[in-house]
Write an enzyme that holds these catalytic residues in place. Sequence first.
Site, PDB file in Angstrom:
ATOM      1  N   LYS A  92      -9.264  -4.859   3.561  1.00 37.95           N
ATOM      2  CA  LYS A  92      -9.952  -5.187   2.306  1.00 37.95           C
ATOM      3  C   LYS A  92      -9.343  -4.396   1.146  1.00 37.95           C
ATOM      4  O   LYS A  92      -8.650  -3.392   1.359  1.00 37.95           O
ATOM      5  CB  LYS A  92     -11.441  -4.870   2.432  1.00 37.95           C
ATOM      6  CG  LYS A  92     -11.731  -3.396   2.647  1.00 37.95           C
ATOM      7  CD  LYS A  92     -13.193  -3.159   2.984  1.00 37.95           C
ATOM      8  CE  LYS A  92     -13.451  -1.683   3.209  1.00 37.95           C
ATOM      9  NZ  LYS A  92     -14.782  -1.442   3.785  1.00 37.95           N
ATOM     10  N   TYR A 120      -3.999  15.243 -25.451  1.00 35.09           N
ATOM     11  CA  TYR A 120      -5.268  14.956 -26.142  1.00 35.09           C
ATOM     12  C   TYR A 120      -6.258  16.100 -25.974  1.00 35.09           C
ATOM     13  O   TYR A 120      -6.378  16.670 -24.881  1.00 35.09           O
ATOM     14  CB  TYR A 120      -5.921  13.710 -25.548  1.00 35.09           C
ATOM     15  CG  TYR A 120      -5.193  12.428 -25.839  1.00 35.09           C
ATOM     16  CD1 TYR A 120      -4.987  11.988 -27.146  1.00 35.09           C
ATOM     17  CD2 TYR A 120      -4.729  11.638 -24.793  1.00 35.09           C
ATOM     18  CE1 TYR A 120      -4.338  10.799 -27.403  1.00 35.09           C
ATOM     19  CE2 TYR A 120      -4.077  10.444 -25.040  1.00 35.09           C
ATOM     20  CZ  TYR A 120      -3.878  10.028 -26.348  1.00 35.09           C
ATOM     21  OH  TYR A 120      -3.233   8.849 -26.584  1.00 35.09           O
TER      22      TYR A 120
HETATM   23  C1  PLP Z   1     -14.550  -0.647   4.982  1.00 35.88           C
HETATM   24  C2  PLP Z   1     -15.238  -0.959   6.221  1.00 35.88           C
HETATM   25  C3  PLP Z   1     -14.738  -0.496   7.449  1.00 35.88           C
HETATM   26  C4  PLP Z   1     -13.560   0.435   7.572  1.00 35.88           C
HETATM   27  O1  PLP Z   1     -14.004   1.753   7.348  1.00 35.88           O
HETATM   28  P1  PLP Z   1     -13.014   3.015   7.476  1.00 35.88           P
HETATM   29  O2  PLP Z   1     -13.887   4.185   7.269  1.00 35.88           O
HETATM   30  O3  PLP Z   1     -12.013   2.842   6.379  1.00 35.88           O
HETATM   31  O4  PLP Z   1     -12.400   2.965   8.809  1.00 35.88           O
HETATM   32  C5  PLP Z   1     -15.368  -0.919   8.598  1.00 35.88           C
HETATM   33  N1  PLP Z   1     -16.451  -1.736   8.536  1.00 35.88           N
HETATM   34  C6  PLP Z   1     -16.965  -2.184   7.371  1.00 35.88           C
HETATM   35  C7  PLP Z   1     -18.152  -3.070   7.379  1.00 35.88           C
HETATM   36  C8  PLP Z   1     -16.392  -1.797   6.176  1.00 35.88           C
HETATM   37  O5  PLP Z   1     -16.910  -2.240   5.041  1.00 35.88           O
END
Ligand code: PLP
Length: 390
Positions: free
Chosen positions: A56, A281
Amino acid sequence: MNLPHQIVVKKNERESSFAYRLLKTWAEIDLPALRHNIALLQNRIGEKTGMMAVVKCNAYGHGAVEVAKEAVYLGVDALGVSSLFEGIELREVFSDIPIVVLSAGISGQAQEFIRYNLSPVVCSWETVNPLAEAAAGKGVKAKIHIKIDTGMGRIGVWHERADEFIRSVHRMPDIRIEGICSHFATADEADLSFSNKQLEWFNALLEKVKDLSIPYKHISNTGGIFNLPNSHLNMVRPGLSLYGVSPSEHIQNSDEIIPVLSLKTKIAFIKKIPPGRTLSYGRTFRTKKEKIVATLPVGYGDGYPRYLSNKGHVLIHGRRAGILGTVTMDHIMVDITDIPDVHTEDVAVLIGRQGKEEITAREIAEIGGTIPYEIFTSINKRVQRVYIGT
Ligand SMILES: *Cc1c(COP(=O)(O)O)cnc(C)c1O
């Protein structure tokens, strides 16, 4: 033009490559390191447990399509994304692999979930019913994973009463339940007592619906995979660990994963600053004695955190150079007074290793009271991704 983010260069040809000449601020994605991490995780969970590679948010900034290619090649069982659109991007490249959309879908997207053969995570009739309607008469079933809330309090049917919901959905002719899943709230912490409770509640529910023979049961993110080996069930969902990074210091036996992403830039300008002048800045830094300062073409506009102003470091010639003054949208200034022979266009490492020194995403996150996830997902489109092969 063959843009730098579309090409893969060999490790030893990186500096002579076409891409390298054009690059100003870029992220190098080390594909052998990624393969190493995937293989290590596969080895850790064993052959009987499936893996959903969580890609994702553009694979946590690493590039969803490129990361998914490696994961699919190494035989992962599914890809996990957050949105319909992330799912479509991958479906256009991978025609067969199951793609699970992990955030709750919305009713208006039902037809597209079917058209692109994506499996949304659902937890309400508001999304199940439109999926069933969209699938009806098309000769396909709407594939779903049902989310159970065991204590994350985000999305999911509360675990105590979820069996009724699962059974009702299971009776629907146009729906196929591919999986039941839940999510840990504290699996990356030292105290695992709540995670163990969540696992216990999830297992109790799975026992109640055992007769339905739902293919996949999954609850483990990176924290669960490393800290709670009995939580693997028959599928795990690693995200951050694929990218070679531990979510916290409380991740057991995770030393062998290797960071995949390095963030680099080339020095744009070098100057001597006399005593008594101010930088950037807000004039938050003032020279007491003469300093040699390098200006780097990277800033919060690339996703490099502004909270690193007067606090962060970069690596130049394998040595740490401190950030002077505030981080601006497009530039930062660093102190190279004590580093000899520095020239414009020398490489500065913002995240990663140079010589014996290393700056990790965790180190950067901790300065700002945040987590490495946020560092990676902030690195945006302006930063070219360059894939380093063997
Ligand atoms: C993002 C996510 C993961 C992965 O989590 P990590 O801590 O990056 O391994 C797994 N399950 C769900 C539902 C997520 O949203």
